[in-house]
Design a protein around this motif. Structure first.
Motif, PDB file in Angstrom:
ATOM      1  N   TYR A  56      -3.306  -6.074 -11.159  1.00  9.80           N
ATOM      2  CA  TYR A  56      -2.596  -7.079 -10.366  1.00  9.80           C
ATOM      3  C   TYR A  56      -1.114  -7.181 -10.733  1.00  9.80           C
ATOM      4  O   TYR A  56      -0.273  -7.442  -9.870  1.00  9.80           O
ATOM      5  CB  TYR A  56      -3.257  -8.449 -10.515  1.00  9.80           C
ATOM      6  CG  TYR A  56      -4.524  -8.629  -9.709  1.00  9.80           C
ATOM      7  CD1 TYR A  56      -4.850  -7.770  -8.659  1.00  9.80           C
ATOM      8  CD2 TYR A  56      -5.404  -9.679  -9.977  1.00  9.80           C
ATOM      9  CE1 TYR A  56      -6.007  -7.948  -7.915  1.00  9.80           C
ATOM     10  CE2 TYR A  56      -6.559  -9.870  -9.232  1.00  9.80           C
ATOM     11  CZ  TYR A  56      -6.855  -8.998  -8.206  1.00  9.80           C
ATOM     12  OH  TYR A  56      -7.999  -9.183  -7.467  1.00  9.80           O
ATOM     13  N   GLY A  82      -9.394  -6.124  -1.601  1.00 13.47           N
ATOM     14  CA  GLY A  82      -8.212  -5.308  -1.275  1.00 13.47           C
ATOM     15  C   GLY A  82      -7.770  -5.382   0.175  1.00 13.47           C
ATOM     16  O   GLY A  82      -6.943  -4.577   0.622  1.00 13.47           O
ATOM     17  N   LYS A  84      -9.557  -6.611   7.520  1.00 16.29           N
ATOM     18  CA  LYS A  84      -8.346  -5.867   7.149  1.00 16.29           C
ATOM     19  C   LYS A  84      -7.505  -5.567   8.389  1.00 16.29           C
ATOM     20  O   LYS A  84      -6.272  -5.742   8.397  1.00 16.29           O
ATOM     21  CB  LYS A  84      -8.797  -4.555   6.485  1.00 16.29           C
ATOM     22  CG  LYS A  84      -7.753  -3.862   5.649  1.00 16.29           C
ATOM     23  CD  LYS A  84      -8.304  -2.587   5.018  1.00 16.29           C
ATOM     24  CE  LYS A  84      -9.161  -2.850   3.805  1.00 16.29           C
ATOM     25  NZ  LYS A  84      -9.519  -1.619   3.066  1.00 16.29           N
ATOM     26  N   LYS A  90      -7.863  -4.761 -12.288  1.00 22.56           N
ATOM     27  CA  LYS A  90      -7.444  -4.600 -10.890  1.00 22.56           C
ATOM     28  C   LYS A  90      -5.951  -4.314 -10.738  1.00 22.56           C
ATOM     29  O   LYS A  90      -5.449  -4.234  -9.622  1.00 22.56           O
ATOM     30  CB  LYS A  90      -7.839  -5.852 -10.099  1.00 22.56           C
ATOM     31  CG  LYS A  90      -9.361  -6.009 -10.026  1.00 22.56           C
ATOM     32  CD  LYS A  90      -9.782  -7.226  -9.239  1.00 22.56           C
ATOM     33  CE  LYS A  90     -11.303  -7.275  -9.119  1.00 22.56           C
ATOM     34  NZ  LYS A  90     -11.786  -8.522  -8.537  1.00 22.56           N
ATOM     35  N   LYS A 136       1.762  -3.224   2.041  1.00 22.20           N
ATOM     36  CA  LYS A 136       2.471  -1.923   2.061  1.00 22.20           C
ATOM     37  C   LYS A 136       3.229  -1.750   3.379  1.00 22.20           C
ATOM     38  O   LYS A 136       4.350  -1.231   3.396  1.00 22.20           O
ATOM     39  CB  LYS A 136       1.464  -0.790   1.843  1.00 22.20           C
ATOM     40  CG  LYS A 136       0.966  -0.766   0.391  1.00 22.20           C
ATOM     41  CD  LYS A 136      -0.176   0.206   0.191  1.00 22.20           C
ATOM     42  CE  LYS A 136      -0.627   0.179  -1.274  1.00 22.20           C
ATOM     43  NZ  LYS A 136      -1.891   0.897  -1.497  1.00 22.20           N
ATOM     44  N   LEU A 182      -3.919  -5.359   1.046  1.00 25.74           N
ATOM     45  CA  LEU A 182      -3.055  -4.261   0.566  1.00 25.74           C
ATOM     46  C   LEU A 182      -2.368  -3.491   1.698  1.00 25.74           C
ATOM     47  O   LEU A 182      -1.156  -3.247   1.617  1.00 25.74           O
ATOM     48  CB  LEU A 182      -3.864  -3.293  -0.308  1.00 25.74           C
ATOM     49  CG  LEU A 182      -4.051  -3.732  -1.767  1.00 25.74           C
ATOM     50  CD1 LEU A 182      -4.972  -2.755  -2.490  1.00 25.74           C
ATOM     51  CD2 LEU A 182      -2.717  -3.832  -2.488  1.00 25.74           C
ATOM     52  N   PRO A 239      -4.050 -11.389  -5.388  1.00 29.15           N
ATOM     53  CA  PRO A 239      -2.882 -10.582  -4.998  1.00 29.15           C
ATOM     54  C   PRO A 239      -3.187  -9.477  -3.991  1.00 29.15           C
ATOM     55  O   PRO A 239      -2.350  -9.172  -3.142  1.00 29.15           O
ATOM     56  CB  PRO A 239      -2.404  -9.988  -6.332  1.00 29.15           C
ATOM     57  CG  PRO A 239      -2.891 -10.947  -7.380  1.00 29.15           C
ATOM     58  CD  PRO A 239      -4.190 -11.495  -6.863  1.00 29.15           C
ATOM     59  N   SER A 240      -4.375  -8.892  -4.051  1.00 24.03           N
ATOM     60  CA  SER A 240      -4.722  -7.804  -3.136  1.00 24.03           C
ATOM     61  C   SER A 240      -5.567  -8.296  -1.966  1.00 24.03           C
ATOM     62  O   SER A 240      -5.959  -7.516  -1.098  1.00 24.03           O
ATOM     63  CB  SER A 240      -5.487  -6.712  -3.884  1.00 24.03           C
ATOM     64  OG  SER A 240      -6.655  -7.273  -4.469  1.00 24.03           O
ATOM     65  N   TYR A 293       5.556  -8.212  -4.437  1.00 27.46           N
ATOM     66  CA  TYR A 293       5.722  -9.667  -4.301  1.00 27.46           C
ATOM     67  C   TYR A 293       7.128 -10.108  -4.711  1.00 27.46           C
ATOM     68  O   TYR A 293       7.727  -9.563  -5.635  1.00 27.46           O
ATOM     69  CB  TYR A 293       4.692 -10.403  -5.165  1.00 27.46           C
ATOM     70  CG  TYR A 293       3.337 -10.512  -4.491  1.00 27.46           C
ATOM     71  CD1 TYR A 293       2.988 -11.638  -3.757  1.00 27.46           C
ATOM     72  CD2 TYR A 293       2.414  -9.469  -4.569  1.00 27.46           C
ATOM     73  CE1 TYR A 293       1.756 -11.741  -3.126  1.00 27.46           C
ATOM     74  CE2 TYR A 293       1.181  -9.553  -3.937  1.00 27.46           C
ATOM     75  CZ  TYR A 293       0.859 -10.695  -3.214  1.00 27.46           C
ATOM     76  OH  TYR A 293      -0.351 -10.785  -2.587  1.00 27.46           O
ATOM     77  N   LEU A 341       0.884  -4.791  -8.812  1.00 27.67           N
ATOM     78  CA  LEU A 341       1.037  -5.261  -7.426  1.00 27.67           C
ATOM     79  C   LEU A 341       2.134  -6.321  -7.324  1.00 27.67           C
ATOM     80  O   LEU A 341       2.971  -6.285  -6.425  1.00 27.67           O
ATOM     81  CB  LEU A 341      -0.272  -5.897  -6.952  1.00 27.67           C
ATOM     82  CG  LEU A 341      -1.296  -5.046  -6.241  1.00 27.67           C
ATOM     83  CD1 LEU A 341      -2.462  -5.937  -5.797  1.00 27.67           C
ATOM     84  CD2 LEU A 341      -0.681  -4.379  -5.041  1.00 27.67           C
TER      85      LEU A 341
END
Length: 388
Positions: A156, A115, A89, A154, A122, A118, A110-111, A164, A159
């Motif tokens: 998604y 995650g 990360k 989740k 952000k 993420l 997507p994450s 996106y 998100l």
């Protein structure tokens, strides 16, 4: 770095296998050009084996191995999985902050894995709101019910809505439509671009005068395809002499003990066996038939080379390969045997049929168009001309 260069960051979580990094490399080779820099952040343990074109480089994260659909453990370092994810990360986020991409392409999840993307998504929204963020999806993720349940659990779609710019589907809507299958909401469907399948560079087949036809057997990364290789060798071991030659590519992740066992057996039946080729397309180009598990990349290579293929698709833990094999056979692009139905006898019957009369099983290969790279180049040109 040139001040006016356009920076593309590609994230590929790459747990165990070759699929994600090979697709990422194919896209990077296509999108790189003067004035464009591409940096790939990946967990692939073999990314360094590939030749990087000028303008493309990579940042390697600690690798992770998938134990099940939800459990991942570090590939090499012996630390708690949460620590490995924390390291990954931080690498993704610090690379993004330093590189300041104009375009981020996230592969499949997507994450990100657990995650891990993420914080980067952000940060981009808060600090580089003009950066385009694209999710790249292969044609088929899994069966509709499982994928819908996972995406809902989740969150998604939230998100994709918030973080996106576009979703690129590396497939053909007419063959398999994830908008319908996975129940994309209307606003997410509006962000979705079908690129078509991603063609591979087609090497010229060497015009060899051969007495025998050539079969290439490949199982991708090799972590889960032993059954295919075992049954294929049994077919030869119980068939006396055959009038074709075989090259068997086991993949770099086949366990060493299994590779040793297969190598001994292969030698006995005069099969050439190798763990890995970085340019597998060259080997396929000279084949009369490819026997494979039917992952996305291998089938794109087969389509590019217009080769007859016998697919033996894995159906656990995901049904993606089985669904792709069914869809492709429905279009006359390959033949297949279900995973649980594979036997040396079935293999012999199908291999002989495809070598003797490939046209019946691969009727539409010649006409199949692969537009993936063209459409992605068009999207990149659009982004560069319309910087928000």
């Amino acid at each position: 770095m040139e001040s006016n260069s356009y920076n593309i960051l590609m994230y590929s979580h790459d747990t165990y296998g070759l699929g994600h990094i090979r697709r990422t490399m194919a896209i990077a080779r296509n999108l790189v050009r003067p004035g464009v820099n591409i940096l790939i952040v990946t967990g692939s343990p073999i990314v360094g084996r590939y030749t990087m074109p000028l303008g493309v480089d990579f940042v390697r994260m600690p690798g992770m191995i998938k134990k099940s659909n939800t459990v991942y453990v570090p590939h090499s370092i012996k630390v708690d999985p949460k620590i490995a994810i924390a390291i990954r990360k931080n690498i993704i986020l610090s690379t993004t902050k330093a590189f300041k991409p104009d375009l981020l392409i996230v592969d499949k999840v997507p994450s990100g894995l657990k995650g891990e993307v993420l914080p980067t998504l952000k940060w981009l929204r808060g600090h580089l709101p003009c950066t385009r963020v694209v999710l790249g999806l292969r044609d088929i993720l899994d069966d509709a019910a499982s994928t819908r349940a996972e995406w809902e659990k989740k969150k998604y779609f939230d998100l994709l809505r918030d973080l996106y710019s576009e979703i690129w589907v590396y497939g053909e809507k007419a063959l398999y439509d994830p908008i319908v299958e996975y129940a994309f909401p209307e606003d997410i469907a509006a962000k979705t671009v079908f690129t078509g399948y991603i063609p591979r560079k087609v090497p010229g087949a060497r015009k060899l005068k051969r007495k025998h036809k050539q079969v290439v057997v490949t199982i991708g990364g090799g972590g889960d395809g032993y059954i295919v290789l075992d049954n294929y060798l049994k077919m030869l071991e119980t068939n006396g002499t055959v009038d074709f030659k075989t090259l068997m590519i086991t993949g770099p992740f086949l366990p060493p003990a299994k590779l040793d066992e297969l190598a001994d057996r292969a030698r006995a039946v005069k099969v050439q066996i190798r763990p890995f080729f970085k340019n597998i397309e060259k080997r396929m180009a000279n084949a009369d038939l490819v026997v494979t598990m039917g992952g996305y990349n291998t089938l794109c290579e087969i389509l590019s080379l217009k080769k007859p293929a016998l697919v033996i698709p894995r159906d656990k833990p995901r049904q993606e390969q089985l669904l792709r094999a069914q869809v492709f056979r429905g279009r006359g692009l390959c033949d297949y045997i279900r995973w649980d139905d594979v036997t040396p006898e079935r293999l012999r019957q199908k291999v002989n049929a495809l070598l003797d009369n490939p046209g019946e099983c691969v009727a539409d290969l010649e006409d199949f168009q692969m537009t993936g790279l063209d459409v992605m180049r068009e999207r990149l040109d659009h982004f560069r001309e319309n910087c928000p």
